[in-house]
Design a protein around this motif. Structure first.
Motif, PDB file in Angstrom:
ATOM      1  N   GLU A  10       0.822  -1.330  -0.013  1.00  0.00           N
ATOM      2  CA  GLU A  10      -0.158   0.101   0.015  1.00  0.00           C
ATOM      3  C   GLU A  10       0.791   1.292   0.220  1.00  0.00           C
ATOM      4  OE1 GLU A  10      -3.781   0.004   1.774  1.00  0.00           O
ATOM      5  OE2 GLU A  10      -3.262   1.795   3.039  1.00  0.00           O
ATOM      6  N   LEU A  11       1.837   1.318   0.825  1.00  0.00           N
ATOM      7  CA  LEU A  11       2.845   2.541   0.755  1.00  0.00           C
ATOM      8  C   LEU A  11       3.617   2.722  -0.671  1.00  0.00           C
ATOM      9  CD1 LEU A  11       4.308   4.691   1.962  1.00  0.00           C
ATOM     10  CD2 LEU A  11       5.962   2.819   2.911  1.00  0.00           C
TER      11      LEU A  11
ATOM     12  N   GLN B 257       2.654   5.949  12.977  1.00  0.00           N
ATOM     13  CA  GLN B 257       2.911   5.127  12.062  1.00  0.00           C
ATOM     14  C   GLN B 257       3.511   6.123  10.906  1.00  0.00           C
ATOM     15  OE1 GLN B 257       1.577   1.695  11.370  1.00  0.00           O
ATOM     16  NE2 GLN B 257       3.290   2.044  10.356  1.00  0.00           N
ATOM     17  N   VAL B 258       4.656   5.795  10.413  1.00  0.00           N
ATOM     18  CA  VAL B 258       5.496   6.540   9.399  1.00  0.00           C
ATOM     19  C   VAL B 258       5.654   5.976   7.994  1.00  0.00           C
ATOM     20  CG1 VAL B 258       6.644   7.797  11.294  1.00  0.00           C
ATOM     21  CG2 VAL B 258       7.866   5.664  10.145  1.00  0.00           C
TER      22      VAL B 258
ATOM     23  N   ALA C 150      -4.372   8.644  -3.703  1.00  0.00           N
ATOM     24  CA  ALA C 150      -3.939   7.568  -2.800  1.00  0.00           C
ATOM     25  C   ALA C 150      -4.944   6.747  -2.277  1.00  0.00           C
ATOM     26  CB  ALA C 150      -2.994   8.277  -1.777  1.00  0.00           C
ATOM     27  N   LYS C 151      -4.978   5.750  -2.691  1.00  0.00           N
ATOM     28  CA  LYS C 151      -5.997   4.622  -2.094  1.00  0.00           C
ATOM     29  C   LYS C 151      -5.769   4.059  -0.848  1.00  0.00           C
ATOM     30  CE  LYS C 151      -9.204   0.856  -3.601  1.00  0.00           C
ATOM     31  NZ  LYS C 151      -9.565   0.047  -4.602  1.00  0.00           N
ATOM     32  N   SER C 152      -6.650   4.097   0.569  1.00  0.00           N
ATOM     33  CA  SER C 152      -6.211   3.392   1.333  1.00  0.00           C
ATOM     34  C   SER C 152      -6.859   2.278   1.804  1.00  0.00           C
ATOM     35  CB  SER C 152      -6.209   4.660   2.651  1.00  0.00           C
ATOM     36  OG  SER C 152      -5.433   5.625   2.489  1.00  0.00           O
TER      37      SER C 152
ATOM     38  N   LYS D 211      -5.928   6.352   6.741  1.00  0.00           N
ATOM     39  CA  LYS D 211      -5.778   7.405   6.059  1.00  0.00           C
ATOM     40  C   LYS D 211      -4.628   7.151   5.220  1.00  0.00           C
ATOM     41  CE  LYS D 211      -8.214  10.916   8.911  1.00  0.00           C
ATOM     42  NZ  LYS D 211      -8.059  12.131   9.300  1.00  0.00           N
ATOM     43  N   GLN D 212      -4.090   8.126   4.254  1.00  0.00           N
ATOM     44  CA  GLN D 212      -2.933   7.968   3.228  1.00  0.00           C
ATOM     45  C   GLN D 212      -1.833   7.903   4.241  1.00  0.00           C
ATOM     46  OE1 GLN D 212      -2.667  11.156   0.388  1.00  0.00           O
ATOM     47  NE2 GLN D 212      -0.470  11.481   0.909  1.00  0.00           N
ATOM     48  N   ILE D 213      -0.933   6.813   4.067  1.00  0.00           N
ATOM     49  CA  ILE D 213       0.463   6.959   4.674  1.00  0.00           C
ATOM     50  C   ILE D 213       1.415   7.383   3.924  1.00  0.00           C
ATOM     51  CG2 ILE D 213       0.676   4.609   3.722  1.00  0.00           C
ATOM     52  CD1 ILE D 213       1.832   5.935   7.212  1.00  0.00           C
TER      53      ILE D 213
END
Length: 338
Positions: free
Chosen positions: A170-171, A236-237, A184-186, A191-193
């Motif tokens: 996903e990232l 979360q980064v 950006a699809k989450s 939410k968007q990462i």
């Protein structure tokens, strides 16, 4: 003749499973037969071990009585269903799931911190803590033993690989999409990462603590006798591999930053770098991804308190935070029980 042990890995095709296979070979663990197990989706593939391909089998077909040690690095649902079967077959289980970590009958062990818990006791089921918990106490336990710790404040910056391969994908997908001026699809993250920081790792409960924060607190209390008060925030980064911890603590006895560093330098698994200049700029991307050590830098006295120390800790969450701890637990089993 060297004693050998038959080992099964459930979730062998995931990032942690692959790292465990690699480390079993690197550390020359005396594996007799290695059984690699996964879901139907990835079963049938092969992984190299000792220069030979090992075929990945289907978990539901496996007879656990064939293995002496079973390592679980699959999801919580698989662990919930299959660990009782492995225990019933007489196996020793090393468990990386979160299903049983608060079970009083299942010890939660970091070998360098509370490995003596296993001495003289024949535990069949041993749990592996979360990455952030392993990093925190691998560094702070020697300090706790030496001068005592009054309180701890820690902020973790956690890599997406801690959420599995789908989170990594996903990232990567969000990053590519945004660079191509698309949205950006989450799905995995709320939410968007990509190019973002999320102020929690996991769901937030009614008391305002997220799942990862709750885990660190509960796991610390289980691992450390009379654990000091801990204030924790987990973030979360957008990093693929490597967790980072910004730690501030107050010791019970006064200690200088240089003395603090001396304590840490005695630990073979910890690499301490200077607290100033470019060498102090340790990052998850440039130093720890794929590395087997915990890295520490920016150890400095806290000007706001006479017994305060601040430091920066990083480590590969897949290797240090899961695979190496698991292999060290297997080595303890070999020494004490098998």
């Amino acid at each position: 003749m060297t004693k050998t042990v038959d080992v099964a890995i459930v979730g062998a095709t995931g990032a942690v499973g692959e790292a465990i296979v690699e480390l079993l070979e690197q550390r020359e663990f005396p594996v007799g037969t290695l059984y690699l197990l996964a879901s139907e989706r990835t079963a049938g593939t092969s992984t190299m071990f000792r220069k030979k391909p090992v075929r990945v089998g289907k978990l539901f077909d496996f007879d656990f009585s064939l293995a002496q040690i079973v390592i679980f690095v699959a999801n919580d649902q698989v662990a919930q269903e299959s660990i009782p079967q492995a225990l019933a077959a007489g196996c020793y289980v090393l468990d990386n799931s979160r299903v049983f970590v608060e079970d009083s009958d299942v010890p939660l062990v970091i070998p360098s911190v509370n490995g003596d818990l296993l001495e003289g006791k024949n535990y069949r089921h041993i749990a592996n803590p979360d990455s952030a918990t392993i990093l925190l106490w691998s560094v702070l336990k020697p300090v706790l033993d030496s001068v005592g710790i009054e309180s701890i404040n820690v902020t973790t910056q956690q890599a997406v690989s801690g959420q599995g391969r789908r989170a990594i994908s996903e990232l990567a997908a969000q990053t590519a999409s945004l660079l191509n001026m698309k949205g950006a699809k989450s799905e995995i993250f709320a939410k968007q990462i990509a190019f973002n920081i999320l102020p929690a790792v996991g769901a937030i409960d009614e008391e305002g603590l997220c799942l990862s924060e709750r885990h660190l607190l509960n796991q610390s209390a289980k691992i450390i006798d009379n654990v000091p008060p801990i204030s924790v925030t987990t973030l979360q980064v957008p990093v693929f591999y490597g967790d980072s911890l910004a730690i501030s603590l107050r010791t019970e006895e006064p200690i200088d930053a240089s003395e603090f560093e001396t304590i840490l330098k005695k630990q073979t698994s910890i690499k301490v770098l200077p607290n100033h200049g470019e060498k102090a700029l340790l990052t998850a991307v440039t130093e720890v991804a794929g590395d087997n050590r915990i890295w520490v830098s920016r150890v400095r006295n806290d000007p706001s308190h006479g017994r305060g120390i601040n430091l920066w800790v990083i480590g590969d969450n897949v290797r240090i935070g899961a695979a190496i701890n698991t292999i060290e637990l297997a080595e303890l089993l070999l020494k004490s029980y098998l």
